[in-house]
Design a protein around this motif. Structure first.
Motif, PDB file in Angstrom:
ATOM      1  N   LYS A 212      10.803   4.858   8.756  1.00 14.74           N
ATOM      2  CA  LYS A 212      12.084   4.209   9.013  1.00 14.74           C
ATOM      3  C   LYS A 212      12.982   4.457   7.803  1.00 14.74           C
ATOM      4  N   MET A 213      13.917   5.379   7.952  1.00 18.57           N
ATOM      5  CA  MET A 213      14.770   5.764   6.841  1.00 18.57           C
ATOM      6  C   MET A 213      16.193   5.287   7.069  1.00 18.57           C
ATOM      7  N   ASP A 214      16.820   4.829   5.983  1.00 20.56           N
ATOM      8  CA  ASP A 214      18.233   4.470   6.056  1.00 20.56           C
ATOM      9  C   ASP A 214      18.882   4.724   4.704  1.00 20.56           C
ATOM     10  N   PHE A 215      20.202   4.714   4.738  1.00 22.28           N
ATOM     11  CA  PHE A 215      21.000   4.978   3.549  1.00 22.28           C
ATOM     12  C   PHE A 215      21.752   3.697   3.190  1.00 22.28           C
ATOM     13  N   ARG A 216      21.553   3.211   1.941  1.00 24.73           N
ATOM     14  CA  ARG A 216      22.186   1.977   1.496  1.00 24.73           C
ATOM     15  C   ARG A 216      22.774   2.176   0.100  1.00 24.73           C
ATOM     16  N   MET A 217      23.605   1.235  -0.303  1.00 28.86           N
ATOM     17  CA  MET A 217      24.200   1.291  -1.630  1.00 28.86           C
ATOM     18  C   MET A 217      23.297   0.589  -2.646  1.00 28.86           C
ATOM     19  N   VAL A 218      23.301   1.099  -3.882  1.00 35.26           N
ATOM     20  CA  VAL A 218      22.604   0.435  -4.981  1.00 35.26           C
ATOM     21  C   VAL A 218      23.491  -0.705  -5.494  1.00 35.26           C
ATOM     22  N   ASP A 219      22.903  -1.886  -5.674  1.00 41.17           N
ATOM     23  CA  ASP A 219      23.648  -3.042  -6.184  1.00 41.17           C
ATOM     24  C   ASP A 219      23.728  -2.936  -7.709  1.00 41.17           C
ATOM     25  N   ALA A 220      24.918  -2.547  -8.206  1.00 43.77           N
ATOM     26  CA  ALA A 220      25.098  -2.349  -9.650  1.00 43.77           C
ATOM     27  C   ALA A 220      25.392  -3.635 -10.389  1.00 43.77           C
ATOM     28  N   THR A 221      25.564  -4.746  -9.665  1.00 44.52           N
ATOM     29  CA  THR A 221      25.896  -6.015 -10.329  1.00 44.52           C
ATOM     30  C   THR A 221      24.676  -6.664 -10.964  1.00 44.52           C
ATOM     31  N   VAL A 222      23.490  -6.221 -10.597  1.00 41.33           N
ATOM     32  CA  VAL A 222      22.258  -6.817 -11.114  1.00 41.33           C
ATOM     33  C   VAL A 222      21.346  -5.692 -11.596  1.00 41.33           C
ATOM     34  N   LYS A 253      21.160  -4.892   1.275  1.00 40.75           N
ATOM     35  CA  LYS A 253      20.507  -4.919   2.577  1.00 40.75           C
ATOM     36  C   LYS A 253      21.323  -4.231   3.668  1.00 40.75           C
ATOM     37  N   GLN A 254      22.625  -4.167   3.486  1.00 41.71           N
ATOM     38  CA  GLN A 254      23.479  -3.557   4.499  1.00 41.71           C
ATOM     39  C   GLN A 254      23.176  -2.060   4.624  1.00 41.71           C
ATOM     40  N   VAL A 255      22.887  -1.635   5.843  1.00 40.10           N
ATOM     41  CA  VAL A 255      22.578  -0.232   6.109  1.00 40.10           C
ATOM     42  C   VAL A 255      23.866   0.514   6.413  1.00 40.10           C
ATOM     43  N   LEU A 256      24.178   1.521   5.595  1.00 41.23           N
ATOM     44  CA  LEU A 256      25.376   2.327   5.829  1.00 41.23           C
ATOM     45  C   LEU A 256      25.159   3.298   6.988  1.00 41.23           C
ATOM     46  N   VAL A 257      24.056   4.012   6.950  1.00 36.46           N
ATOM     47  CA  VAL A 257      23.720   4.959   8.020  1.00 36.46           C
ATOM     48  C   VAL A 257      22.217   4.829   8.279  1.00 36.46           C
ATOM     49  N   SER A 258      21.854   4.743   9.551  1.00 33.60           N
ATOM     50  CA  SER A 258      20.451   4.609   9.920  1.00 33.60           C
ATOM     51  C   SER A 258      19.820   5.981  10.121  1.00 33.60           C
ATOM     52  N   GLY A 259      18.496   6.046   9.906  1.00 29.47           N
ATOM     53  CA  GLY A 259      17.777   7.290  10.153  1.00 29.47           C
ATOM     54  C   GLY A 259      17.780   7.687  11.615  1.00 29.47           C
ATOM     55  N   GLY A 286      26.614   9.532  13.117  1.00 32.22           N
ATOM     56  CA  GLY A 286      26.093   9.434  11.767  1.00 32.22           C
ATOM     57  C   GLY A 286      26.961  10.165  10.762  1.00 32.22           C
ATOM     58  N   SER A 287      27.492  11.333  11.166  1.00 30.18           N
ATOM     59  CA  SER A 287      28.368  12.091  10.265  1.00 30.18           C
ATOM     60  C   SER A 287      29.619  11.292   9.924  1.00 30.18           C
ATOM     61  N   ARG A 288      30.175  10.621  10.932  1.00 31.79           N
ATOM     62  CA  ARG A 288      31.385   9.824  10.695  1.00 31.79           C
ATOM     63  C   ARG A 288      31.092   8.648   9.759  1.00 31.79           C
ATOM     64  N   LYS A 289      29.988   7.962   9.998  1.00 34.48           N
ATOM     65  CA  LYS A 289      29.645   6.817   9.152  1.00 34.48           C
ATOM     66  C   LYS A 289      29.288   7.264   7.729  1.00 34.48           C
ATOM     67  N   PHE A 290      28.585   8.395   7.602  1.00 31.56           N
ATOM     68  CA  PHE A 290      28.202   8.895   6.293  1.00 31.56           C
ATOM     69  C   PHE A 290      29.430   9.334   5.494  1.00 31.56           C
ATOM     70  N   ALA A 291      30.377   9.994   6.166  1.00 35.01           N
ATOM     71  CA  ALA A 291      31.612  10.418   5.496  1.00 35.01           C
ATOM     72  C   ALA A 291      32.409   9.212   5.024  1.00 35.01           C
ATOM     73  N   GLN A 292      32.507   8.184   5.886  1.00 35.38           N
ATOM     74  CA  GLN A 292      33.245   6.974   5.514  1.00 35.38           C
ATOM     75  C   GLN A 292      32.591   6.264   4.333  1.00 35.38           C
ATOM     76  N   ALA A 293      31.255   6.169   4.347  1.00 38.38           N
ATOM     77  CA  ALA A 293      30.541   5.480   3.267  1.00 38.38           C
ATOM     78  C   ALA A 293      30.700   6.205   1.938  1.00 38.38           C
ATOM     79  N   THR A 294      30.600   7.533   1.938  1.00 36.70           N
ATOM     80  CA  THR A 294      30.738   8.289   0.687  1.00 36.70           C
ATOM     81  C   THR A 294      32.183   8.318   0.206  1.00 36.70           C
ATOM     82  N   LEU A 295      33.142   8.268   1.134  1.00 34.32           N
ATOM     83  CA  LEU A 295      34.560   8.250   0.751  1.00 34.32           C
ATOM     84  C   LEU A 295      34.911   6.948   0.022  1.00 34.32           C
TER      85      LEU A 295
END
Length: 533
Positions: A212-222, A253-259, A286-295
């Motif tokens: 089960k793979m997904d793409f998420r952001m690293v929490d830099a506040t902690v 925990k928020q998943v930007l793009v799911s596997g 997935g391409s649209r969500k991945f582009a939006q997340a990286t932008l």
């Protein structure tokens, strides 16, 4: 029945010849067969009981299915309440239910109405039991409780097993194994049999990964140290790394793009460093969500998470709009290939546990082959001798037809790339008896016609013509039994049913075309006044 036109004769001979030639690759070494054209490489595959291999019994983790379902209910509650702008607090997923507290009492009726829309009849459109997928109740004090009933959990486990069978089959086939047997056993178990696989350790590792793979952001506040000390934001979690010695990461925990949005994954090598990598490609969504997340997150780190472990966490240097990328991180060639297999096959809906593991050695398989061959040879020889002693020249005709019949069975099985098991060999031996039985009916009918005063040629013609209905009735009823065994039975029983069913079809062909053609040729050549039967 004894007249065959030139075209009909040619069609019968060509049909028998072509089908028999399909069995030829079985008499050559596999390495040599692989050098032939693809259309000529079809051959019989020996089953687990003949060539050895691995047997695994897997169990779907029902508790994980239940937890995922309750987590899904919690996420659906969050979505519904936010869409309807209802203020809430205390949203949580418990062991057996999810619950949420509505802040304003005036919003409670609306919240109950909207949340009850999440409940659906079990069984979809055909569901008529009255049971539903979710029970929504007012627990008092603004607290709403959403309970998943046992029937709904059972239904989700059943669907998880069905989905797991498809994914397991894709993963096993990606290993390059031949003719694996994958089927359901009981309510939550899956049987996997892979002929020729002596060491199942890699297969077990592949099947043990949920993937089960997904793409998420690293929490830099902690920082990871603060997270280890217990200071983790509610919308983040601390996840370990797949690399030894690398510290854990705090991941949102928020998943930007799911596997699930992946459509392809292939192993390769990084052109700059030469290290093994895995290249991936998303579908349109997935391409649209991945582009939006990286932008939106240029300059920040995002994590690639596989089964709650961080594979890598690179910095987004620029928006990735092509819908593809690559995963790197201390891969070996095999681990990169295995990860690509997992991602291509898709994520399992729940973890699989190995309940039983057996390895069948090639020695046992060879012993089975020898005994099966001995039984087939002894049975065939006895049938041949019986036909020769009982029907003399016509017995020779029958034996020729039976030999071609067996060759056609192997030809059709080879054409289908079928798996031959011990019960399959039993089905072929039984078919020999059925084929001879058809000839016996014809020959006995000829004898009756001769005793009735008919001439030799008329008796032969009437014997073939009048035995037709009896033989068809007999073979059709046997074919129905074989079909029932195929659709209801499992494993070796289905193998027996396949060989028996094919044998019945070839028997009808040889009894009423090939045997009749041989007898007709003999009649035209000899013009007999008596029948040597």
């Amino acid at each position: 029945m004894l007249y065959f036109s030139r075209w009909k004769t040619l069609a019968i001979i060509l049909t028998a010849l072509v089908v028999c030639l399909c069995a030829v690759p079985n008499f050559f070494p596999e390495a040599q067969v692989k050098t032939w054209p693809l259309w000529a490489q079809r051959h019989l595959v020996l089953g687990l009981d003949l060539q050895g291999g691995s047997h695994l019994l897997l169990e779907v983790d029902a508790s994980a299915v239940k937890k995922d379902k309750i987590d899904q209910v919690r996420d659906d509650v969050r979505r519904v309440l936010r869409e309807n702008k209802i203020v809430y607090t205390g949203l949580a997923a418990r062991t057996d239910y999810a619950e949420v507290r509505i802040t304003k009492e005036s919003d409670l009726p609306t919240a109950l109405t909207k949340l009850r829309e999440l409940s659906q009849p079990l069984g979809g459109l055909l569901g008529s039991s009255g049971q539903r997928s979710l029970e929504v109740s007012d627990a008092g004090g603004g607290l709403i409780r959403l309970n998943v009933p046992p029937a709904a959990i059972t239904d989700h486990v059943r669907k998880a097993v069905e989905q797991s069978i498809q994914i397991v089959e894709r993963r096993v086939n990606e290993l390059g194994t031949v003719e694996p047997l994958i089927q359901r056993q009981g309510q939550d178990r899956i049987v996997v049999q892979v002929p020729g696989l002596g060491d199942p350790s890699r297969l077990i590792k592949l099947l043990g990964e949920t993937a089960k793979m997904d793409f998420r952001m690293v929490d830099a506040t902690v920082s990871p140290d603060q997270a280890v000390a217990g200071s983790i934001p509610p919308d983040s979690e601390l996840l370990p790394s797949t690399e030894a010695g690398r510290p854990p990461e705090v991941i949102k925990k928020q998943v930007l793009v799911s596997g699930g949005d992946l459509i392809d994954a292939q192993p390769g090598f990084d052109q700059r460093t030469g290290e093994p990598i895995v290249s991936f490609k998303f579908n349109t969504s997935g391409s649209r969500k991945f582009a939006q997340a990286t932008l939106e997150n240029v300059g920040q780190r995002f994590a690639i998470v596989l089964d709650n472990k961080v594979i890598s966490a690179p910095v987004i240097r620029e928006p990735i709009t092509g819908g593809s990328g690559q995963i790197s991180g201390s891969f070996t060639v095999q681990s990169a290939n295995d990860l690509a297999i997992l991602l291509r096959a898709g994520a399992l809906p729940a973890p699989l546990k190995v309940i039983e593991q057996r390895t069948v050695g090639p020695g046992l398989g060879q012993d089975s082959i020898q005994k099966g061959e001995l039984a087939a040879y002894v049975g065939s020889i006895l049938v041949i001798v019986f036909m020769l002693l009982t029907y003399r020249l016509f017995g020779v005709f029958a034996n020729i037809a039976v030999a071609i019949n067996v060759a056609m069975i192997f030809g059709i099985l080879s054409l289908l790339n079928a798996t031959l098991t011990l019960p399959g060999i039993a089905g072929i031996v039984l078919t020999v008896g059925i084929a001879v039985d058809s000839n016996v009916l014809i020959y006995e009918r000829i004898r009756e016609e001769l005793r009735g005063g008919r001439s030799a040629i008329n008796a032969i013609d009437a014997g073939f013509r009048r035995a037709l209905s009896t033989i068809l009735d007999s073979n059709i009823t046997t074919f129905i039994a074989a079909a029932v065994l195929f659709f209801i039975g499992t494993g070796p029983v289905r193998g027996f049913a396949v060989t028996l069913g094919i044998g019945i079809i070839t028997t009808v062909f040889t009894a009423f075309t090939l045997t009749a053609l041989i007898v007709a040729a003999w009649v035209r050549w000899k013009r007999p006044q008596t029948v040597p039967i």
